[in-house]
Design an enzyme around this catalytic site. Structure first.
Site, PDB file in Angstrom:
ATOM      1  N   PRO A 116       0.832  -1.210   0.000  1.00  0.00           N
ATOM      2  CA  PRO A 116       0.000   0.000   0.000  1.00  0.00           C
ATOM      3  C   PRO A 116       0.863   1.256   0.000  1.00  0.00           C
ATOM      4  CG  PRO A 116      -0.878  -1.593   1.543  1.00  0.00           C
ATOM      5  CD  PRO A 116       0.432  -2.167   1.046  1.00  0.00           C
ATOM      6  N   CYS A 117       0.472   2.223  -0.809  1.00  0.00           N
ATOM      7  CA  CYS A 117       1.357   3.353  -1.075  1.00  0.00           C
ATOM      8  C   CYS A 117       1.086   4.580  -0.212  1.00  0.00           C
ATOM      9  CB  CYS A 117       1.244   3.754  -2.546  1.00  0.00           C
ATOM     10  SG  CYS A 117      -0.407   4.364  -3.000  1.00  0.00           S
TER      11      CYS A 117
END
Length: 406
Positions: A116-117
């Site tokens: 997840p960024c």
């Protein structure tokens, strides 16, 4: 080559690799709706190989319930290969066990995926009081690396946002590269724009590729294409919608376009699913009309420009473009998961249908084909679409990995 997809989401990255001929062993994803989407898509690919897509079309049109669809057309190999667990901590041991039980003697040639960024993104850092420095997701690359240690793939592909390079003044990225090298992989990276691969969206991403130190290869040079298509090519054949319209299955308004045909977004049948628009209150609709009118006149709406009665906060210096019209005459701005919360940043560019983008329109902008079905309802679908890697870009990456002949 056999691959495992980590942090799979709805499977945009995996879709590209499957199209390029790679064989998925397992997908690992914490979101239940995304896991259901992965199962549905894997059954699609199974039925496609069997030249028997009619049951799939019946299912996505609502003519067949999910339980019957899974029971009759899925199989244990598919359902067991989608692992609905978060990566990290004690879960890893269980994930390893589940993967190893699938096909104990099968080699894992490739691992793909990107954590997840939010912890690395510029927007996420701007909104968090600690600039995301204390977010545990900063270190998910170490969890990713544990799968490299466990399965020793020849190659891995790690996708993420550009903010990873600059987070904590580059310290996270520097440490990550050193960590991958320490466990036995040569690595290199580049910045790729999805628009260079036919996607009608300005979406730049970090593509890091690693390979075992005993393999003599180089980072691939990607073949970019000229992309002069406009967003009009993926919008004009879809039915006119009102805000909140809930018809899951609709007919196409017109014939296919050259873009939809060239990049295989239309699925060859006479219906489209999930062309669903979210509802809007009167205030938002009035703002959307102002934004669309300005867009038509070649201007952009800035928050301070709104009449006082339409403003809800006093901050007129931050996030001035929170109401944004997608550019029908060019490429869309980056699609992000926030579209699941509201449509303010993705306003449809036409005064005849004042609303935000539908699920199907957002999916097309991300280059998902019309036969790709997102499980979990409208909000879940938007979140999956916004978080995804565009399949067209993923396929270009996969083709280059295939050319390495390792």
């Amino acid at each position: 080559m056999n691959f495992i997809d980590l942090f799979s989401g709805a499977g945009g990255l995996s879709e590209g690799f499957i199209r390029a001929g790679f064989n998925p062993i397992a997908h690992v994803e914490m979101d239940n709706h995304a896991c259901n989407t992965l199962e549905t898509r894997l059954i699609f690919h199974k039925l496609e190989k069997e030249d028997n897509l009619r049951p799939y079309y019946n299912y996505i049109q609502g003519k067949l319930d999910r339980e019957s669809f899974i029971k009759k057309y899925g199989d244990k190999e598919i359902t067991s290969s989608v692992i609905n667990l978060s990566i990290g901590g004690k879960n890893n041991k269980e994930i390893f066990r589940l993967i190893n039980n699938l096909k104990p003697d099968l080699n894992v040639d490739l691992i793909i995926g990107g954590p997840p960024c939010q912890a690395y993104s510029l927007i996420g850092r701007a909104r968090d009081k600690d600039s995301m420095l204390n977010d545990s997701r900063n270190y998910l690359y170490k969890e990713y690396a544990k799968f490299l240690i466990e399965y020793k793939p020849k190659v891995f592909v790690f996708e993420n946002v550009l903010g990873l390079i600059t987070a904590k003044k580059g310290e996270f990225f520097k440490n990550m590269k050193a960590y991958f090298k320490r466990i036995g992989y040569e690595i290199d990276y580049s910045i790729q724009n999805s628009a260079d691969y036919g996607v009608l969206q300005k979406r730049k991403r970090l593509i890091l590729i690693g390979w075992k130190k005993d393999i003599e290869i180089e980072y691939p040079v990607f073949d970019k294409i000229e992309n002069n298509w406009t967003l009009d090519e993926i919008l004009k054949d879809l039915k006119i919608l009102k805000p909140g319209e809930k018809n899951n299955v609709t007919k196409y308004k017109s014939k296919t376009t050259k873009y939809l045909e060239s990049f295989k977004l239309r699925n060859g049948v006479d219906f489209v699913t999930q062309h669903i628009a979210r509802p809007h209150n009167e205030r938002d609709l009035e703002i959307y009309k102002i934004a669309i009118d300005k867009f038509i006149k070649g201007k952009k709406l800035k928050y301070p420009d709104l009449p006082k009665r339409l403003k809800t906060h006093k901050n007129e210096k931050s996030f001035l473009d929170r109401f944004k019209v997608v550019n029908i005459n060019g490429h869309s701005h980056t699609m992000v998961a926030h579209i699941a919360k509201d449509g303010h940043h993705y306003i449809y560019p036409d005064l005849k249908q004042v609303r935000s983008l539908s699920v199907r329109e957002a999916a097309r902008i991300q280059s998902f084909p019309d036969d790709f079905y997102f499980e979990g309802g409208r909000t879940a679908a938007f979140r999956q679409i916004g978080n995804a890697v565009p399949p067209l870009m993923a396929e270009a990456i996969a083709n280059k990995i295939a050319e390495l002949n390792i």
